[in-house]
Design a protein around this motif. Structure first.
Motif, PDB file in Angstrom:
ATOM      1  N   ALA A 180     -42.653  40.342  95.058  1.00 33.69           N
ATOM      2  CA  ALA A 180     -43.820  39.895  95.819  1.00 33.69           C
ATOM      3  C   ALA A 180     -43.451  38.846  96.860  1.00 33.69           C
ATOM      4  CB  ALA A 180     -44.879  39.340  94.869  1.00 33.69           C
ATOM      5  N   LEU A 181     -42.463  38.009  96.547  1.00 37.08           N
ATOM      6  CA  LEU A 181     -42.035  36.966  97.480  1.00 37.08           C
ATOM      7  C   LEU A 181     -40.923  37.437  98.410  1.00 37.08           C
ATOM      8  CD1 LEU A 181     -42.038  33.936  95.000  1.00 37.08           C
ATOM      9  CD2 LEU A 181     -43.787  34.547  96.688  1.00 37.08           C
ATOM     10  N   ARG A 182     -40.603  38.736  98.321  1.00 38.31           N
ATOM     11  CA  ARG A 182     -39.581  39.347  99.182  1.00 38.31           C
ATOM     12  C   ARG A 182     -38.220  38.685  99.008  1.00 38.31           C
ATOM     13  NH1 ARG A 182     -41.795  42.849 102.844  1.00 38.31           N
ATOM     14  NH2 ARG A 182     -44.082  42.751 103.071  1.00 38.31           N
ATOM     15  N   ARG A 183     -37.898  38.348  97.786  1.00 40.17           N
ATOM     16  CA  ARG A 183     -36.577  37.823  97.490  1.00 40.17           C
ATOM     17  C   ARG A 183     -35.664  38.985  97.123  1.00 40.17           C
ATOM     18  NH1 ARG A 183     -35.918  33.922 100.037  1.00 40.17           N
ATOM     19  NH2 ARG A 183     -34.111  33.374  98.736  1.00 40.17           N
ATOM     20  N   PRO A 184     -34.374  38.915  97.466  1.00 36.97           N
ATOM     21  CA  PRO A 184     -33.456  40.004  97.120  1.00 36.97           C
ATOM     22  C   PRO A 184     -33.379  40.185  95.606  1.00 36.97           C
ATOM     23  CG  PRO A 184     -32.254  38.072  97.906  1.00 36.97           C
ATOM     24  CD  PRO A 184     -33.691  37.817  98.188  1.00 36.97           C
ATOM     25  N   GLY A 185     -33.491  41.420  95.174  1.00 35.74           N
ATOM     26  CA  GLY A 185     -33.498  41.705  93.749  1.00 35.74           C
ATOM     27  C   GLY A 185     -32.101  41.895  93.193  1.00 35.74           C
ATOM     28  N   ASP A 186     -31.899  41.437  91.971  1.00 40.48           N
ATOM     29  CA  ASP A 186     -30.633  41.621  91.267  1.00 40.48           C
ATOM     30  C   ASP A 186     -30.972  41.761  89.787  1.00 40.48           C
ATOM     31  OD1 ASP A 186     -28.188  40.609  89.678  1.00 40.48           O
ATOM     32  OD2 ASP A 186     -27.373  40.947  91.671  1.00 40.48           O
ATOM     33  N   LEU A 187     -30.719  42.955  89.211  1.00 43.83           N
ATOM     34  CA  LEU A 187     -31.112  43.217  87.835  1.00 43.83           C
ATOM     35  C   LEU A 187     -30.414  42.275  86.863  1.00 43.83           C
ATOM     36  CD1 LEU A 187     -32.703  44.899  85.847  1.00 43.83           C
ATOM     37  CD2 LEU A 187     -30.860  46.589  85.865  1.00 43.83           C
ATOM     38  N   LEU A 188     -29.131  42.019  87.082  1.00 47.14           N
ATOM     39  CA  LEU A 188     -28.406  41.109  86.187  1.00 47.14           C
ATOM     40  C   LEU A 188     -29.005  39.711  86.218  1.00 47.14           C
ATOM     41  CD1 LEU A 188     -24.602  41.942  86.540  1.00 47.14           C
ATOM     42  CD2 LEU A 188     -26.004  42.074  84.491  1.00 47.14           C
ATOM     43  N   ASN A 189     -29.332  39.237  87.416  1.00 46.48           N
ATOM     44  CA  ASN A 189     -29.898  37.894  87.532  1.00 46.48           C
ATOM     45  C   ASN A 189     -31.281  37.829  86.889  1.00 46.48           C
ATOM     46  OD1 ASN A 189     -29.530  35.170  88.649  1.00 46.48           O
ATOM     47  ND2 ASN A 189     -31.304  35.670  89.894  1.00 46.48           N
ATOM     48  N   SER A 190     -32.105  38.862  87.092  1.00 52.29           N
ATOM     49  CA  SER A 190     -33.425  38.894  86.478  1.00 52.29           C
ATOM     50  C   SER A 190     -33.318  38.958  84.958  1.00 52.29           C
ATOM     51  CB  SER A 190     -34.219  40.103  86.984  1.00 52.29           C
ATOM     52  OG  SER A 190     -34.404  40.031  88.381  1.00 52.29           O
ATOM     53  N   LEU A 191     -32.371  39.747  84.455  1.00 50.69           N
ATOM     54  CA  LEU A 191     -32.154  39.831  83.010  1.00 50.69           C
ATOM     55  C   LEU A 191     -31.725  38.485  82.447  1.00 50.69           C
ATOM     56  CD1 LEU A 191     -31.892  41.575  80.427  1.00 50.69           C
ATOM     57  CD2 LEU A 191     -29.524  42.039  81.110  1.00 50.69           C
ATOM     58  N   ALA A 192     -30.790  37.818  83.139  1.00 46.50           N
ATOM     59  CA  ALA A 192     -30.318  36.517  82.672  1.00 46.50           C
ATOM     60  C   ALA A 192     -31.437  35.475  82.712  1.00 46.50           C
ATOM     61  CB  ALA A 192     -29.128  36.061  83.508  1.00 46.50           C
ATOM     62  N   ALA A 193     -32.249  35.505  83.777  1.00 50.44           N
ATOM     63  CA  ALA A 193     -33.347  34.530  83.884  1.00 50.44           C
ATOM     64  C   ALA A 193     -34.367  34.738  82.777  1.00 50.44           C
ATOM     65  CB  ALA A 193     -34.019  34.660  85.253  1.00 50.44           C
ATOM     66  N   SER A 194     -34.749  35.985  82.528  1.00 50.40           N
ATOM     67  CA  SER A 194     -35.726  36.232  81.473  1.00 50.40           C
ATOM     68  C   SER A 194     -35.147  35.904  80.095  1.00 50.40           C
ATOM     69  CB  SER A 194     -36.187  37.691  81.512  1.00 50.40           C
ATOM     70  OG  SER A 194     -35.092  38.575  81.332  1.00 50.40           O
TER      71      SER A 194
END
Length: 538
Positions: free
Chosen positions: A334-348
């Protein structure tokens, strides 16, 4: 004239090292539970030095995170209260009366014994007092309660109850390598169970709750069950499994019903997990994008809805984990930030383990985390191979390429991509399925190619039925019949696939060290995907 180009290093997965340091601390806490005061002081000093000494900060951030994880786990597992059940009961087995609050609405389980149904009810009681000798004493702790039969509907979350039974430690494994019920409960913060003879040992003790309404989540599930049954003549197995898949209704998942799904590695469709949350979010986003709503509006609408779904289905741990990860992904989109599955997984994962570090030792967390990790690591390796295998002839002009041949090639490409996704998920779950369930399911590679799309269509029909249930029940009836058909096909496909030669086989639990080595080798094999530093030119 050549412009000056400056290059700098960036970290596309900044949360990955944060998570690794924190997980290291949680593991250290499981191995060595130091005094909580010592850990708290040490972690506070490390944080203070990291804040006040900028030059030392790069060297102190990692140890500070490690100490934070260590402290958080010890804080969650150490009995700090003097009236904690672990101090009061110890290793004793006592016939006692327990008073407390129902932490959640009791759930029912059914099993077939000698061709007859056998029902039992499971509940969690947050105890506040205990009577073993005729005198009430204050206690603190949660007990798992198992009672034969069905409790009255007046027992629901929030009710104050008094229950008579045997308080004891949960049993360990029946044999080495089998399911350890005591360990399972321990990582949920439950150290004792209460066994009762029948429902007559239960009673309400607070008159103010006798005429209270059940929680809104229970009322929503009851309404949803009635809506999803509209137009269907009987409450049969496909309908009960629809309730299990869409609403997390575990009563339908008897051993007999679950067996073919376990043997084909497709049992995950009945957990309110990432698949459900992602499908719901994807459907909602697609509908709103068709209406040409901006991304921020889509995110602002979808996020409350998926958290409503998580709450309505009972705040299951798998649903909470999936919602947290989907929140991270949708916020970035939604904020148009570049997506990275590994980073999203690590953050969650980091957020979840801050909330409850004991989740790290639960099978459901490990399975969901490592399946997504495996997909993040292996899919970037598999997809280029698929594209290379099915790419068009670069020397043939587009006008000379056959239309039907391109259509066929495109379908085979999609099938190969789905197979690559299934293979990535299977590799990620392989050692954990063997460790916890003593199964290896090669057939799941192909079974998931059929079951996952069917479950997605079924869930779409369920959403359509719930959406229309309040104002157009005739549409709900159409959706329900469609969902019943797809579920019936899923059941048949699983039962058929489970009968294939070599579809599954049972194995002893592999050593934990071997499981760890497997995942280390997996990450090493995909080291190119884990490039922590990426050169960007600006």
């Amino acid at each position: 004239m050549t412009a000056n180009v400056k290059c700098r290093d960036v970290t596309p997965t900044p949360f990955l090292p944060v998570l690794l340091w924190y997980v290291g601390g949680v593991l250290a806490g499981a191995w060595l539970a130091l005094p909580i005061a010592c850990l708290f002081v040490t972690a506070s000093l490390a944080l203070a030095f990291a804040c006040l000494a900028p030059k030392l900060r790069p060297w102190l951030i990692g140890p500070t995170l490690l100490l934070a994880g260590w402290t958080n786990l010890v804080r969650n597992t150490t009995p700090l209260s003097p009236v904690d059940l672990r101090h009061v009961m110890g290793e004793r087995i006592e016939l006692a009366t327990v008073r407390g609050r129902l932490a959640e609405t009791p759930t029912q389980r059914v099993a077939w014994r000698e061709n007859a149904e056998s029902w039992r009810t499971l509940a969690l009681i947050e105890a506040n007092s205990l009577d073993c000798t005729g005198t009430w004493q204050r206690v603190s702790g949660t007990l798992a309660v198992d009672v034969p039969g069905l409790l009255s509907p007046e027992f629901f979350a929030g009710q104050m109850v008094e229950v008579y039974g045997v308080v004891e430690k949960p049993p360990g494994p029946a044999a080495p390598g089998l399911f350890d019920y005591r360990e399972y409960l321990r990582w949920k913060g439950i150290y004792y169970r209460l066994q009762t003879r029948d429902t007559n040992d239960w009673r309400l003790i607070d008159n103010a709750y006798e005429h209270a309404h059940s929680p809104w989540g229970d009322r929503f599930v009851n309404w949803a069950q009635q809506t999803l049954a509209l137009g269907l003549p009987v409450q049969d197995e496909p309908l009960r499994l629809i309730w299990a898949m869409a609403l997390g209704w575990k009563t339908a998942l008897t051993d007999q019903v679950s067996e073919p799904f376990m043997q084909t590695g497709t049992m995950h469709i009945f957990a309110i997990s990432g698949l459900h949350i992602a499908l719901i979010a994807g459907i909602l986003v697609a509908l709103m994008r068709v209406a040409q709503l901006p991304r921020r509006v889509c995110g602002g609408v979808v996020l409350p809805l998926i958290w409503f779904y998580t709450a309505a289905t009972g705040w299951q741990s798998s649903a909470i984990r999936s919602s947290i990860m989907m929140t991270v992904v949708i916020l970035g989109w939604a904020l148009r930030r570049p997506g990275d599955l590994l980073n999203s997984l690590a953050a969650s994962g980091f957020i979840i383990l801050i909330w409850d570090p004991r989740q790290l030792f639960q099978a459901s967390f490990q399975l969901s985390f490592f399946v997504v990790l495996s997909m993040a690591l292996l899919m970037p390796r598999f997809l280029p191979l698929v594209d290379k295998l099915f790419r068009a002839d670069p020397f043939l002009p587009p006008e000379l390429q056959s239309g039907w041949r391109g259509w066929v090639v495109d379908r085979f490409r999609r099938l190969a991509q789905a197979l690559a996704t299934s293979l990535s998920a299977w590799v990620g779950s392989l050692p954990l399925i063997a460790f916890y369930f003593h199964l290896v399911t090669p057939v799941s590679l192909l079974a998931n190619l059929v079951i996952v799309p069917l479950s997605a269509v079924t869930l779409m029909c369920n959403l359509g039925s719930l959406f229309c249930g309040a104002w157009a029940q005739w549409l709900s009836v159409l959706f329900n019949h469609s969902a019943w058909l797809w579920m019936r096909l899923m059941i048949g496909a699983c039962e058929w696939a489970a009968q294939w030669p070599g579809a599954f086989f049972r194995v002893p639990s592999p050593p934990i060290a071997l499981v760890c080595v497997f995942y280390l080798l997996l990450m090493a094999a995909a080291a190119g995907t884990l490039a922590v530093h990426r050169r960007l030119c600006v």
